[in-house]
Design a protein around this motif. Structure first.
Motif, PDB file in Angstrom:
ATOM      1  N   LEU A 165      -8.128  -2.958   6.911  1.00  0.00           N
ATOM      2  CA  LEU A 165      -6.812  -2.517   6.459  1.00  0.00           C
ATOM      3  C   LEU A 165      -6.909  -2.125   4.991  1.00  0.00           C
TER       4      LEU A 165
ATOM      5  N   ILE B  95      -0.072  -1.354  11.150  1.00  0.00           N
ATOM      6  CA  ILE B  95      -0.308  -2.312  10.065  1.00  0.00           C
ATOM      7  C   ILE B  95      -0.482  -1.566   8.746  1.00  0.00           C
TER       8      ILE B  95
ATOM      9  N   GLU C  50       0.974 -11.391   3.444  1.00  0.00           N
ATOM     10  CA  GLU C  50       0.123 -11.370   4.631  1.00  0.00           C
ATOM     11  C   GLU C  50       0.835 -12.007   5.816  1.00  0.00           C
TER      12      GLU C  50
ATOM     13  N   SER D 150       2.907  -0.767   7.685  1.00  0.00           N
ATOM     14  CA  SER D 150       3.505  -1.984   7.159  1.00  0.00           C
ATOM     15  C   SER D 150       3.044  -2.225   5.722  1.00  0.00           C
ATOM     16  N   ALA D 151       1.763  -1.968   5.453  1.00  0.00           N
ATOM     17  CA  ALA D 151       1.249  -2.146   4.094  1.00  0.00           C
ATOM     18  C   ALA D 151       1.964  -1.210   3.128  1.00  0.00           C
TER      19      ALA D 151
ATOM     20  N   ARG E 140      -1.012  -8.322  14.204  1.00  0.00           N
ATOM     21  CA  ARG E 140      -2.450  -8.506  14.402  1.00  0.00           C
ATOM     22  C   ARG E 140      -2.966  -7.710  15.601  1.00  0.00           C
TER      23      ARG E 140
ATOM     24  N   ASN F 124      -5.116  -2.255   1.987  1.00  0.00           N
ATOM     25  CA  ASN F 124      -3.933  -3.012   1.591  1.00  0.00           C
ATOM     26  C   ASN F 124      -3.203  -2.285   0.463  1.00  0.00           C
TER      27      ASN F 124
ATOM     28  N   TYR G 198       1.778  -8.679   7.754  1.00  0.00           N
ATOM     29  CA  TYR G 198       0.561  -8.265   8.462  1.00  0.00           C
ATOM     30  C   TYR G 198       0.279  -9.127   9.683  1.00  0.00           C
ATOM     31  N   LYS G 199       0.595 -10.411   9.585  1.00  0.00           N
ATOM     32  CA  LYS G 199       0.242 -11.302  10.681  1.00  0.00           C
ATOM     33  C   LYS G 199       0.925 -10.933  11.997  1.00  0.00           C
TER      34      LYS G 199
END
Lengths: 293, 368
Positions: free
Chosen positions: A36, A95, A80, A98-99, A88, A38, A84-85
């Motif tokens: 990812l 994701i 996180e 989402s970042a 998964r 970030n 992010y969790k």
């Protein structure tokens, strides 16, 4: 160019590179484990700058610094856990979005809470003390940045190679699912990764902003991008590589500014990225990874 | 379930088109009264082009580019420089003068838009080709970095005589009529729909689903990725040009990364992989941005000031919406489906039957 001027620029470049290196490690570790980018890492770095401004307002610097470090770690791990969790098992695109959402949120939140105007970064008198070595003069922060970077990277490599958590981290980055089957608590390891990355970003932010003097809501965006490039240069997933990439970028950028091309010093980073991808796509220390079917 | 026959659908489509046309004609006739509404609709149409272009890349091919603001800036500056009337140029470039080569260069709007799109596509190719040849992961970073750099370059003093540096460009002539934007948007989106429904489009979707499998089926990964990226850049450039004409004055600050994030929000809200979703999303978000302006103003209810409401709160809400969609409602409004009359019919049918089922249930409760 005069030799002392040249050395002076080298010193500035190495110091900037040290701060970049610390941020780049956060990127490289997260990418190594989650694949990812970030995007929020640069903004975590920016938030650490604001934390310092508020911490120093009520505490002396030797208490303020640990507070900043802890607050940044909490922020990183929280991001996180929340953003992010839950994703998964989602497609990687989600994701990544989402970042970006987190980065967008942190920037807007900082604009909302602290206004878009730049705020003065507190000066820690000890770090600003000027040293003169022959014709060179530098503040303490310039001198100790590369030293702190080297020490932290050394400690980190020791931890990754010899501690149990480090071994688990390596296993997770090699093969996510197998590591899980071997009884490694994935979520815990990922949290540790984010904690370490945020800690280094906080140290980097103290060193970086002490030189820059001001923080504003977008001051993390461009350094963040550059540090990801630094991580790619060094070979994504490799910690010594990220450090080297950071130093290369810092020196290159300072050299361009010294030559009078400061407008293009930001572009330099991305030209470097494209060149590197053309010549050696795995980066300086990266391993060749083949796509698995 | 009952399905509509083709003729009903055709009639409905024509009816919708006529309704849209009548609405536009009505707005045009009462231009003075509805200028605010017209501006919102025009901006939505412009965003719809760039959102569909982004969706083609992100939703249909699985490539992630974050350079929209930068490519829009290229299109916008091209159109602005070439369409500002020659006699107005000395007053626009009053500080440094205009470069001699550009002083008399002038194009009609449509040609300038195409040129802007082509330039954006060319620059996109320069960045995209080396990156896409390897790992498309890095495309996001490379394009995001690019869009920051293009802003710095536009504002650079070295280019003062071309882009007017940090002073920006103004006196860009407006559209001839209010229909122009909608016609151009319609044409652009139509072309993109045709591309997505062609064999190339199916190859894009195959790449999105599984790169390795697509390659094994004989799809040239690099060629298709490069192609979709360049096409997307072209339309992004065109919409940037339209934005310049719509705003009448631009500077480098217009094209910050926030613009890209707004487009991303539209695409994600509408649904990755749905063109109609992106169009609906762009109208929804653009309108919401205006409606939600009250978040930015201090709110006073009965003499008591609600503390949260002040400048910047609206954008915090927008970012929270983006996060909420990604985390809890990943499909967006349309998912990867397209709007169809059948779909609308089924939706209404389901809604009605749910209402019908609920009503007796409530009555039963009352009896108890």
């Amino acid at each position: 160019m005069d030799i002392s001027v040249f050395l002076q620029h080298c010193l500035t470049g190495i110091s900037l590179g040290g701060a970049y290196a610390l941020i780049a490690i956060g990127y490289t570790m997260v990418y190594g484990i989650l694949r990812l980018i970030n995007f929020a890492h640069g903004d975590i770095f920016m938030m650490a700058g604001y934390f310092m401004i508020f911490a120093i307002a009520s505490f002396p610097w030797y208490i303020a610094i640990p507070i900043v470090l802890i607050a940044t770690i909490i922020l990183g791990v929280l991001i996180e856990r929340v953003a992010y969790k839950p994703l998964r098992n989602a497609p990687r695109m989600s994701i990544m979005i989402s970042a970006i959402g987190v980065s967008y949120l942190l920037q807007n939140l900082a604009t909302y809470l602290f206004t878009a105007l730049p705020r003065g970064y507190p000066t820690i008198p000890l770090l600003k003390k000027i040293f003169e070595i022959g014709p060179l003069s530098a503040s303490l922060v310039t001198l100790i940045t590369p030293v702190i970077t080297l020490v932290l990277v050394y400690v980190l490599i020791l931890l990754i190679n010899h501690s149990k958590a480090g071994m688990a981290m390596r296993a997770v980055s090699k093969d996510f699912e197998t590591a899980q089957l071997m009884g490694i608590r994935i979520n815990q390891i990922i949290s540790i990764t984010f904690a370490v990355g945020s800690l280094l970003a906080a140290v980097g932010s103290i060193l970086y902003f002490t030189d820059r003097m001001t923080v504003f809501p977008f001051s993390g965006a461009l350094p963040g991008l550059k540090c990801f490039v630094a991580a790619v240069l060094g070979g994504i997933g490799s910690i010594p590589g990220a450090m080297l990439g950071g130093f290369v970028l810092g020196l290159g950028e300072t050299a361009l500014v010294a030559m009078g091309y400061s407008t293009f010093s930001d572009a330099f980073t991305f030209v470097l990225l494209i060149l590197m991808l053309l010549i050696k796509p795995t980066g300086l220390f990266g391993e060749k990874v083949t796509d698995k079917v | 379930m009952m399905k509509m026959n083709k003729r009903t659908k055709l009639i409905l489509t024509i009816a919708l088109a006529v309704a849209v046309m009548l609405l536009l004609a009505y707005l045009d006739a009462n231009r003075a009264q509805y200028s605010y509404g017209i501006a919102i609709l025009q901006r939505s149409a412009i965003y719809a082009i760039v959102a569909v272009a982004m969706n083609m890349l992100t939703g249909f091919t699985g490539l992630f580019s974050l350079g929209q603001a930068g490519f829009m800036a290229i299109g916008a500056y091209t159109v602005a420089i070439l369409t500002i009337p020659v006699e107005d140029r000395p007053s626009v470039y009053y500080i440094n003068g205009i470069a001699d080569a550009l002083a008399n260069a002038s194009l009609p709007l449509w040609a300038a838009l195409i040129l802007g799109g082509l330039l954006a596509a060319f620059v996109g190719g320069l960045i995209g080709i080396p990156v896409l040849r390897l790992k498309s992961d890095y495309l996001a970073i490379a394009t995001l970095g690019f869009s920051e750099i293009i802003r710095a370059v536009i504002a650079a003093p070295q280019l003062d005589r071309i882009t007017n540096g940090s002073y920006g460009l103004k006196s860009i002539p407006n559209f001839g009529s209010i229909y122009d934007v909608f016609i151009i948007a319609f044409l652009c989106i139509l072309v993109m729909i045709l591309i997505i429904n062609s064999s190339y489009g199916r190859a894009f979707k195959a790449i999105r689903e599984d790169e390795v499998a697509a390659e094994a089926m004989g799809i040239n990964l690099f060629k298709h990725k490069g192609m979709v990226f360049i096409i997307s850049c072209f339309f992004t450039g065109v919409s940037g040009g339209l934005l310049a004409v719509f705003m009448r004055s631009i500077d480098s600050k217009t094209f910050q990364v926030m613009l890209t994030y707004d487009i991303l929000l539209i695409v994600v809200l509408g649904g990755l992989g749905s063109i109609t979703g992106s169009i609906i999303g762009s109208f929804l978000i653009t309108a919401a941005r205006e409606w939600l302006r009250f978040f930015d103003n201090p709110l006073i209810i009965a003499g008591f000031q609600i503390p949260l409401f002040r400048s910047g709160f609206r954008m915090v809400i927008f970012s929270l919406v983006l996060m909420a969609i990604v985390l809890y409602y990943r499909k967006g409004i349309m998912g990867s489906k397209e709007f169809s009359w059948d779909g609308l019919y089924r939706f209404i049918h389901r809604l009605l039957s749910r209402v019908r089922r609920k009503t007796p249930g409530k009555e039963a409760n009352h009896h108890e």
